[in-house]
Design a protein around this motif. Sequence first.
Motif, short mmCIF file in Angstrom:
data_model
loop_
_atom_site.label_atom_id
_atom_site.label_comp_id
_atom_site.label_asym_id
_atom_site.label_seq_id
_atom_site.Cartn_x
_atom_site.Cartn_y
_atom_site.Cartn_z
N LEU A 1 0.71 -1.13 -0.06
CA LEU A 1 0.15 0.00 0.03
C LEU A 1 0.76 1.18 -0.10
CD1 LEU A 1 -2.76 -0.96 2.36
CD2 LEU A 1 -3.08 -0.90 0.13
N SER A 2 1.83 1.16 0.68
CA SER A 2 2.77 2.33 0.85
C SER A 2 3.47 2.70 -0.79
CB SER A 2 3.79 2.32 1.88
OG SER A 2 4.76 1.31 1.43
N THR A 22 0.85 4.40 -2.66
CA THR A 22 0.50 5.89 -2.42
C THR A 22 1.77 6.57 -2.92
OG1 THR A 22 1.43 5.51 -0.12
CG2 THR A 22 -0.83 5.32 -0.34
N THR A 23 2.94 6.21 -2.79
CA THR A 23 4.11 6.67 -3.22
C THR A 23 3.90 6.99 -4.76
OG1 THR A 23 5.42 5.99 -1.54
CG2 THR A 23 6.83 6.53 -3.29
N TRP A 82 1.38 6.97 -6.27
CA TRP A 82 0.44 7.95 -6.82
C TRP A 82 0.77 9.39 -6.79
CZ3 TRP A 82 -1.93 11.60 -3.02
CH2 TRP A 82 -3.03 12.18 -3.69
N ALA A 83 1.33 9.65 -5.47
CA ALA A 83 2.00 11.06 -5.02
C ALA A 83 3.20 11.54 -5.97
CB ALA A 83 2.28 10.98 -3.61
N MET A 139 5.60 8.62 0.22
CA MET A 139 4.26 9.09 0.79
C MET A 139 4.02 7.95 1.57
SD MET A 139 1.00 10.88 -0.38
CE MET A 139 0.03 11.81 0.79
N ARG A 140 4.43 7.82 2.82
CA ARG A 140 3.82 6.29 3.54
C ARG A 140 3.05 6.70 4.80
NH1 ARG A 140 6.99 3.27 0.27
NH2 ARG A 140 8.83 3.94 -0.12
N PRO A 145 -0.27 8.02 4.86
CA PRO A 145 -1.41 7.61 4.83
C PRO A 145 -1.64 6.30 5.22
CG PRO A 145 -0.83 8.95 2.54
CD PRO A 145 0.43 8.56 3.54
N VAL A 146 -0.72 5.39 4.98
CA VAL A 146 -0.79 3.71 5.46
C VAL A 146 -0.64 3.95 6.83
CG1 VAL A 146 0.24 1.67 4.94
CG2 VAL A 146 -0.04 3.17 3.09
N LEU A 194 0.41 15.61 2.37
CA LEU A 194 -0.53 16.27 1.40
C LEU A 194 -0.45 17.43 1.00
CD1 LEU A 194 -3.56 14.58 3.32
CD2 LEU A 194 -2.69 13.78 1.41
#
Length: 203
Positions: free
Chosen positions: A41-42, A45-46, A48-49, A53-54, A56-57, A176
């Motif tokens: 998941l991290s 998100t990384t 996507w960003a 970016m860790r 959110p997880v 964010l």
Amino acid sequence: EILCVPGLLQYSFSVDKSLSSLMATRFDLGFICGAILAGLLSDVTTHWAGMPMRSPVVSGFLLFSLIPMGVMRFSTNPDVIKWAIFCCGILQGGPADALTSAVSVDLGKHPRLQGQRAVSTVAGIIDGTGAVGAALGQYLVGMLSDVYGWKSVFLFLLICLASAFALSLLRLFKELAEVRQLRAKEFVDESESSDSEQANELE
């Protein structure tokens, strides 16, 4: 937390020592699954960003871990607690294991640290701080269990989880904001590039 589980099962539910230890291994199984899931998941998100970016997880796992921990605090059904132990392993072990390593990798790729030897130092600080916190936590767990009983231990752990979640929000909001700035910069660059291309076509 895993050290508290056998004691809770023995003294609160009259489970024998061998069975309580066997039930506690569910936390280790959840820990393995959680580490894999948190790492995947991290990475999502990384990607996507467009930057590491860790948070959110981490924030999500900490928030949802309050549920099985609350079950362990208030439930009296050993079968329910077995699954709560497994869920705690997933939701707490994931950030603790996978993301700590991922943060060290991210630091190694940070532009400001290129050519420096700060990565190992920072990784050591992270691990060392965690070890100090674990040692202090185990001392408090022993004291609380002797004075107020095992149920108070899980109330204490709930407070610790809630505090960790609140602190993780600071990093989440910062990341964010950085993502919004990066997207805005990319939008401006694309607009300028499009304008220059149109100007060249007119010429």
